[in-house]
Design a protein around this motif. Structure first.
Motif, PDB file in Angstrom:
ATOM      1  N   UNK A   1       0.832  -1.211   0.000  1.00  0.00           N
ATOM      2  CA  UNK A   1       0.000   0.000   0.000  1.00  0.00           C
ATOM      3  C   UNK A   1       0.863   1.257   0.000  1.00  0.00           C
ATOM      4  N   UNK A   2       1.848   1.323   0.890  1.00  0.00           N
ATOM      5  CA  UNK A   2       2.707   2.510   0.965  1.00  0.00           C
ATOM      6  C   UNK A   2       3.518   2.665  -0.319  1.00  0.00           C
ATOM      7  N   UNK A   3       3.987   1.553  -0.859  1.00  0.00           N
ATOM      8  CA  UNK A   3       4.724   1.598  -2.124  1.00  0.00           C
ATOM      9  C   UNK A   3       3.858   2.196  -3.225  1.00  0.00           C
ATOM     10  N   UNK A   4       2.616   1.784  -3.280  1.00  0.00           N
ATOM     11  CA  UNK A   4       1.689   2.299  -4.284  1.00  0.00           C
ATOM     12  C   UNK A   4       1.517   3.810  -4.130  1.00  0.00           C
ATOM     13  N   UNK A   5       1.289   4.272  -2.899  1.00  0.00           N
ATOM     14  CA  UNK A   5       1.069   5.701  -2.652  1.00  0.00           C
ATOM     15  C   UNK A   5       2.310   6.514  -3.012  1.00  0.00           C
ATOM     16  N   UNK A   6       3.469   6.074  -2.555  1.00  0.00           N
ATOM     17  CA  UNK A   6       4.703   6.831  -2.804  1.00  0.00           C
ATOM     18  C   UNK A   6       5.018   6.864  -4.298  1.00  0.00           C
ATOM     19  N   UNK A   7       4.913   5.734  -4.956  1.00  0.00           N
ATOM     20  CA  UNK A   7       5.202   5.704  -6.393  1.00  0.00           C
ATOM     21  C   UNK A   7       4.219   6.566  -7.183  1.00  0.00           C
ATOM     22  N   UNK A   8       2.973   6.577  -6.729  1.00  0.00           N
ATOM     23  CA  UNK A   8       1.956   7.296  -7.489  1.00  0.00           C
ATOM     24  C   UNK A   8       2.044   8.804  -7.277  1.00  0.00           C
ATOM     25  N   UNK A   9       2.328   9.251  -6.056  1.00  0.00           N
ATOM     26  CA  UNK A   9       2.243  10.671  -5.729  1.00  0.00           C
ATOM     27  C   UNK A   9       3.598  11.342  -5.522  1.00  0.00           C
ATOM     28  N   UNK A  10       4.687  10.629  -5.722  1.00  0.00           N
ATOM     29  CA  UNK A  10       6.008  11.194  -5.452  1.00  0.00           C
ATOM     30  C   UNK A  10       6.307  12.411  -6.313  1.00  0.00           C
ATOM     31  N   UNK A  11       5.711  12.490  -7.483  1.00  0.00           N
ATOM     32  CA  UNK A  11       5.987  13.622  -8.367  1.00  0.00           C
ATOM     33  C   UNK A  11       5.482  14.938  -7.772  1.00  0.00           C
ATOM     34  N   UNK A  12       4.578  14.854  -6.821  1.00  0.00           N
ATOM     35  CA  UNK A  12       4.087  16.057  -6.151  1.00  0.00           C
ATOM     36  C   UNK A  12       4.942  16.446  -4.944  1.00  0.00           C
ATOM     37  N   UNK A  13       5.910  15.623  -4.607  1.00  0.00           N
ATOM     38  CA  UNK A  13       6.841  15.861  -3.497  1.00  0.00           C
ATOM     39  C   UNK A  13       6.119  16.187  -2.188  1.00  0.00           C
ATOM     40  N   UNK A  14       5.262  15.280  -1.734  1.00  0.00           N
ATOM     41  CA  UNK A  14       4.523  15.534  -0.496  1.00  0.00           C
ATOM     42  C   UNK A  14       5.375  15.288   0.745  1.00  0.00           C
ATOM     43  N   UNK A  15       4.901  15.797   1.859  1.00  0.00           N
ATOM     44  CA  UNK A  15       5.338  15.343   3.173  1.00  0.00           C
ATOM     45  C   UNK A  15       4.526  14.094   3.496  1.00  0.00           C
ATOM     46  N   UNK A  16       5.145  13.108   4.139  1.00  0.00           N
ATOM     47  CA  UNK A  16       4.421  11.905   4.541  1.00  0.00           C
ATOM     48  C   UNK A  16       4.298  11.864   6.061  1.00  0.00           C
ATOM     49  N   UNK A  17       3.065  11.926   6.551  1.00  0.00           N
ATOM     50  CA  UNK A  17       2.774  11.723   7.965  1.00  0.00           C
ATOM     51  C   UNK A  17       2.525  10.230   8.133  1.00  0.00           C
ATOM     52  N   UNK A  18       3.491   9.548   8.660  1.00  0.00           N
ATOM     53  CA  UNK A  18       3.471   8.089   8.696  1.00  0.00           C
ATOM     54  C   UNK A  18       2.283   7.576   9.486  1.00  0.00           C
ATOM     55  N   UNK A  19       1.983   8.217  10.593  1.00  0.00           N
ATOM     56  CA  UNK A  19       0.893   7.783  11.474  1.00  0.00           C
ATOM     57  C   UNK A  19      -0.119   8.896  11.625  1.00  0.00           C
ATOM     58  N   UNK A  20      -1.286   8.535  12.115  1.00  0.00           N
ATOM     59  CA  UNK A  20      -2.326   9.507  12.418  1.00  0.00           C
ATOM     60  C   UNK A  20      -2.888   9.267  13.802  1.00  0.00           C
ATOM     61  N   UNK A  21      -2.688  10.253  14.712  1.00  0.00           N
ATOM     62  CA  UNK A  21      -3.313  10.224  16.042  1.00  0.00           C
ATOM     63  C   UNK A  21      -2.943   8.983  16.840  1.00  0.00           C
ATOM     64  N   UNK A  22      -1.719   8.516  16.690  1.00  0.00           N
ATOM     65  CA  UNK A  22      -1.383   7.225  17.270  1.00  0.00           C
ATOM     66  C   UNK A  22      -0.694   7.322  18.621  1.00  0.00           C
ATOM     67  N   UNK A  23      -0.950   6.319  19.427  1.00  0.00           N
ATOM     68  CA  UNK A  23      -0.069   6.001  20.534  1.00  0.00           C
ATOM     69  C   UNK A  23       0.852   4.878  20.029  1.00  0.00           C
TER      70      UNK A  23
END
Length: 426
Positions: free
Chosen positions: A143-165
């Motif tokens: 899943x992460x590979x798909x997201x990074x490969x697909x959207x890397x051209x936009x040079x996003x910041x990646x928030x690895x987690x959301x609201x996690x302990x």
């Protein structure tokens, strides 16, 4: 089209873009991929661009406590029981997300994409509200590979987690796999962990990981703990592993106090949390939130489809978009850029018996935030500075006199009725 991504400043305390200091001013729009129409998204982007926002924090997947939506958009195929089939991506969902990201980037925004909100990971605090529908660990890398490969051209910041302990090794393995996958595929991408409200410790495996780009915390929405805005900023600022610090979720404007406590946060509350965070160590930037934007709420729709933290109803997103507090945050960015305050260092120079008054500075500038009017005593001689008091409610500027006595200084009460920032320049 080529976009120039964020990178770390040499001092490791703030970001730069195109070689210039970059003040991270984000809005939380967690739910837009599932809830917003393209037309709504366009209107939103134009308004926030006008205000000077430059980062958008978005959940890549469905936000678990988003408002009810007219759209039926799911990131994965559905099983017969309604859970996600995490082995089967819904290409149409990610096509639409890509178009929305492109719309934002073309207007100058940097997307900050959350990869794994805590409800998708087993053992986290969200387990009490959503027990099933967890992502299998063996699906994280693909899943992460798909997201990074697909959207890397936009040079996003990646928030690895959301609201996690970080409750168990099993949960931590999800985030570690996601972080290391991002690093392997896009080493230059900035990353952070969006952690649970009021949490100030992250496991050593993440704190010392070279792939973690900056510290992100949230002082959150609990009325008893608003002092954490500055306390957690201080904590992360003084970590041995030096990174920029961002309060990625201070109290949202007009959100109710969590745990079903009566009351809502005003623009003043949100502004206070921002300034205290910035001057206590979080000087790389700040994130704003409006109650109605993050869940993309529409009047007449249900809120809290999954029983969550006990927040009162949001405003319609169109109303929330125009809350005046967003302009306060825009003004903060203006001041930080005008006075060269980005990455400013916290200072322990206030002699008043309160931690609510915050101070920070650099070699040429001294900044004080005073939430409630009082005479302020400082432990340093400031005779070389010229001071200006800024009324944050009305954005009025006033000349300011300071009395210097030996190695101490006194700033008398100002003439405004709300919170102020006092800026001294050499």
């Amino acid at each position: 089209m080529i976009y120039l991504s964020l990178s770390m400043a040499n001092n490791q305390r703030n970001f730069v873009k195109k070689g210039k200091p970059f003040f991270y001013l984000a809005d939380t729009v967690w739910s837009v991929f599932t809830n917003a129409t393209i037309e709504e998204w366009s209107d939103y982007l134009d308004y926030r661009k006008m205000q000077g926002f430059n980062v958008l924090q978005i959940n890549m997947l469905r936000q678990w406590d988003a408002s009810e939506a007219d759209l039926n958009l799911q990131p994965f195929a559905l099983l017969e029981n309604g859970d996600f089939d995490y082995h089967t991506l819904n290409e149409a969902y990610f096509d639409r997300a890509e178009f929305m990201i492109q719309m934002a980037v073309e207007r100058g925004f940097i997307p900050a994409l959350v990869l794994l909100w805590c409800n998708y990971v087993p053992d986290t605090w969200a387990e009490m509200f959503q027990k099933g529908n967890k992502m299998p660990l063996d699906c994280v890398e693909s899943y992460v590979t798909y997201v990074v490969n697909r959207y890397s051209r936009f040079e996003p910041v990646y928030l690895i987690s959301g609201d996690t302990d970080f409750p168990t090794e099993r949960a931590n393995a999800y985030y570690l796999k996601a972080l290391e996958t991002v690093q392997q595929l896009s080493q230059a991408s900035l990353t952070a962990l969006h952690i649970q409200g009021r949490l100030r410790e992250i496991p050593e495996v993440f704190e010392q990981h070279k792939g973690l780009g900056f510290y992100m915390y949230q002082s959150g929405h609990n009325s008893q703990f608003q002092h954490f805005a500055y306390e957690i900023a201080q904590h992360f600022y003084h970590k041995p592993e030096i990174r920029p610090v961002i309060n990625g979720e201070p109290c949202y404007e007009q959100i109710s106090y969590s745990r079903k406590v009566y009351g809502r946060y005003t623009a003043l509350d949100a502004r206070k949390a921002a300034w205290q965070s910035l001057l206590a160590g979080g000087g790389a930037g700040i994130t704003y939130g409006a109650h109605g934007i993050w869940s993309w709420h529409k009047k007449g729709k249900k809120f809290g489809i999954v029983e969550g933290e006990g927040f009162d109803s949001p405003y319609d997103w169109r109303t929330a978009l125009r809350f005046k507090g967003a302009w306060d945050y825009s003004f903060i960015k203006y001041l930080f850029e005008m006075y060269n305050l980005i990455g400013i260092k916290p200072l322990d120079i206030v002699l008043n018996k309160t931690e609510e008054i915050r101070a920070a500075g650099n070699e040429n500038t001294l900044v004080l935030y005073i939430p409630v009017n009082t005479k302020v005593r400082l432990s340093i001689n400031v005779q070389d500075y010229k001071f200006t008091t800024i009324d944050l409610a009305e954005r009025r500027f006033a000349q300011t006199e300071v009395n210097v006595q030996a190695d101490q200084s006194v700033i008398d009460m100002h003439g405004f009725e709300s919170d102020v920032v006092i800026i001294g320049t050499k």
